[in-house]
Scaffold this motif. Structure first.
Motif, PDB file in Angstrom:
ATOM      1  N   LEU A  45       0.961  -1.187  -0.466  1.00 48.99           N
ATOM      2  CA  LEU A  45      -0.088  -0.584  -0.245  1.00 48.99           C
ATOM      3  C   LEU A  45       0.864   1.060  -0.256  1.00 48.99           C
ATOM      4  N   LYS A  46       1.821   1.004   0.821  1.00 40.70           N
ATOM      5  CA  LYS A  46       2.803   2.345   1.180  1.00 40.70           C
ATOM      6  C   LYS A  46       3.257   2.350  -0.210  1.00 40.70           C
ATOM      7  N   LYS A  47       3.954   1.579  -1.289  1.00 46.01           N
ATOM      8  CA  LYS A  47       5.165   1.782  -1.922  1.00 46.01           C
ATOM      9  C   LYS A  47       3.886   2.276  -3.487  1.00 46.01           C
ATOM     10  N   LEU A  48       2.832   1.877  -3.806  1.00 50.51           N
ATOM     11  CA  LEU A  48       2.241   1.715  -4.364  1.00 50.51           C
ATOM     12  C   LEU A  48       0.800   3.304  -4.414  1.00 50.51           C
ATOM     13  N   GLY A  49       1.548   4.189  -3.325  1.00 47.13           N
ATOM     14  CA  GLY A  49       1.239   5.500  -3.159  1.00 47.13           C
ATOM     15  C   GLY A  49      -0.519   5.584  -2.972  1.00 47.13           C
ATOM     16  N   LEU A  50      -0.822   4.002  -1.828  1.00 50.72           N
ATOM     17  CA  LEU A  50      -2.228   4.256  -0.983  1.00 50.72           C
ATOM     18  C   LEU A  50      -2.964   4.275  -0.285  1.00 50.72           C
ATOM     19  N   VAL A  51      -3.699   5.857   0.273  1.00 53.05           N
ATOM     20  CA  VAL A  51      -3.931   5.872   1.544  1.00 53.05           C
ATOM     21  C   VAL A  51      -5.611   5.518   1.838  1.00 53.05           C
TER      22      VAL A  51
END
Length: 80
Positions: A45-51
Motif C-alpha cells: 500500500l505504501k509503495k503504491l501510494g495508496l491511502v
C-alpha cells in the motif's frame, strides 16, 4: 507469487470496489488466489501510494511533471 502481479491486482481491486481495511484487501486477494500477510499488504500500500479515505483506499495523484510545473510557473509569472 510475483510482487508486481500482486500489486497490479491490488490496484485493480481498489479501483473496482471500495476496500476499507487491509483485512478486506487480504480477503479479496485470496478470492483470486493471492495470499498476503498484513506486513506485505502494508508495504505494498505504501509503495503504491495508496491511502485510506472515507471511500476506502485510494491512490494519491502523482506529483506534477517538470513540464507541468514550468507551465504553472509561466502562467503565474505572466500575472505579475
Amino acid at each position: 507469487m510475483n510482487t508486481g502481479f500482486r500489486r497490479s491486482q491490488i490496484l485493480r481491486l481498489i479501483r473496482q470496489t471500495p476496500v476499507h481495511t487491509q483485512e478486506e484487501l487480504a480477503r479479496e486477494l485470496a478470492k483470486v488466489g493471492i495470499q498476503a500477510t498484513q506486513v506485505t499488504l502494508s508495504r505494498d500500500l505504501k509503495k503504491l501510494g495508496l491511502v485510506k479515505s472515507p471511500q476506502g483506499y485510494v491512490q494519491l495523484e502523482a506529483e506534477p511533471s517538470a513540464e507541468d510545473r514550468e507551465a504553472a510557473f509561466a502562467a503565474t509569472a505572466t500575472e505579475f
